[in-house]
Write an enzyme that holds these catalytic residues in place. Structure first.
Site, PDB file in Angstrom:
ATOM      1  N   ASP A 124      -3.336  -3.631   3.427  1.00  0.00           N
ATOM      2  CA  ASP A 124      -4.590  -3.627   4.189  1.00  0.00           C
ATOM      3  C   ASP A 124      -4.320  -3.833   5.677  1.00  0.00           C
ATOM      4  O   ASP A 124      -3.645  -4.780   6.073  1.00  0.00           O
ATOM      5  CB  ASP A 124      -5.522  -4.711   3.661  1.00  0.00           C
ATOM      6  CG  ASP A 124      -5.948  -4.443   2.233  1.00  0.00           C
ATOM      7  OD1 ASP A 124      -6.783  -3.551   2.024  1.00  0.00           O
ATOM      8  OD2 ASP A 124      -5.411  -5.110   1.324  1.00  0.00           O
ATOM      9  N   ASP A 172       0.459  -6.583   9.864  1.00  0.00           N
ATOM     10  CA  ASP A 172      -0.560  -6.783  10.907  1.00  0.00           C
ATOM     11  C   ASP A 172      -1.121  -8.191  10.993  1.00  0.00           C
ATOM     12  O   ASP A 172      -1.844  -8.503  11.939  1.00  0.00           O
ATOM     13  CB  ASP A 172      -1.724  -5.806  10.680  1.00  0.00           C
ATOM     14  CG  ASP A 172      -2.583  -6.184   9.480  1.00  0.00           C
ATOM     15  OD1 ASP A 172      -2.013  -6.343   8.369  1.00  0.00           O
ATOM     16  OD2 ASP A 172      -3.795  -6.332   9.641  1.00  0.00           O
ATOM     17  N   ASP A 184       3.122  -3.931   4.279  1.00  0.00           N
ATOM     18  CA  ASP A 184       1.824  -4.532   4.011  1.00  0.00           C
ATOM     19  C   ASP A 184       0.846  -3.392   3.697  1.00  0.00           C
ATOM     20  O   ASP A 184       1.086  -2.233   4.051  1.00  0.00           O
ATOM     21  CB  ASP A 184       1.366  -5.315   5.244  1.00  0.00           C
ATOM     22  CG  ASP A 184      -0.054  -5.813   5.118  1.00  0.00           C
ATOM     23  OD1 ASP A 184      -0.363  -6.467   4.113  1.00  0.00           O
ATOM     24  OD2 ASP A 184      -0.854  -5.529   6.031  1.00  0.00           O
TER      25      ASP A 184
END
Length: 244
Positions: A11, A193, A9
């Protein structure tokens, strides 16, 4: 099984809060690539807003964009594309407007942030997103969308909602990439996240949550690494790929 692909991922994971890749993360990814381990950016971003990062890392494989809405090669070749129906996008936009949510929509020809087209049917839609600091408004929006059976809901922050066609998510795209590389999801280290990372973290051979991840992600991950500001990606790669 041996890790042959790292799915990252962007960001809140690969990128610092200033949207840059730390020198530590960059160096560790370079060393993983030197061991013939593929590195794939798996992001909610559009292709145009993530390709430069892939170039800076000298990646040679695929890019998963728009939460799995598209798969690209690093040579700008489109491999897969999954679209939302224009009338559904218009319905979602109208519902979001009624709730005073901030909206953004990704079409194949650009990003519509706080704007809308004269004719939704004139565009091909990849993803719909909205955000708000009002949890009640977001909850109401989610409840309204729950009556549609053609949507995949996730988020990239606790304050937003991201929507793709049903069955389209990072894990489904990652499975497609693995088939092309003649490996399986068991060979994947996935790091993220947020809720749009959950399925790839659950289905990968090793799923790792960032230290700054939402609690739901930490609960399903095999391990929790440091935060994105503390080079958590590097630590996970060191542990599961480089063996340092």
């Amino acid at each position: 099984m041996a890790i042959k692909l790292i799915a990252l991922d962007m960001d809140g994971t690969l990128l610092n809060s200033d949207e840059t890749i730390s020198a530590v993360n960059h160096d560790t990814i370079t060393r993983a690539l030197a061991k013939d381990v593929q590195v794939v950016l798996s992001t909610g971003r559009s292709f145009d807003t993530c390709f430069s990062y892939a170039e800076s890392l000298n990646l040679t494989s695929y890019l998963i964009t728009c939460n799995g809405g598209e798969i690209w090669t690093v040579d700008n070749e489109l491999i897969e594309r999954h679209l939302l129906r224009p009338e559904r996008v218009q319905e979602m936009w109208e519902r979001a407007e009624n709730l005073n949510l901030n909206t953004w929509m990704i079409s194949t020809d650009g990003v519509w942030r706080g704007m809308y087209p004269d004719n939704f049917s004139s565009h091909d839609w990849l993803k719909f997103g909205c955000d708000s600091e009002d949890p009640a408004a977001l909850d109401t929006f989610i409840e309204e969308l729950s009556y549609y059976d053609d949507l995949e809901l996730a988020n990239s922050l606790p304050t937003n909602i991201e929507i793709n066609p049903k069955g389209v998510h990072k894990a489904s795209a990652l499975e497609s990439v693995c088939e092309r590389l003649n490996i399986t999801l068991d060979n994947v280290l996935a790091i993220g996240d947020s809720l749009n990372d959950m399925k790839m973290i659950q289905e990968a051979g090793i799923g790792v949550a960032m230290g700054n991840a939402q609690e739901a992600i930490k609960n399903v991950a095999a391990d929790v690494t440091d935060t994105n500001e503390q080079h958590g990606v590097s630590r996970a790669i060191e542990k599961y790929v480089l063996g340092d």
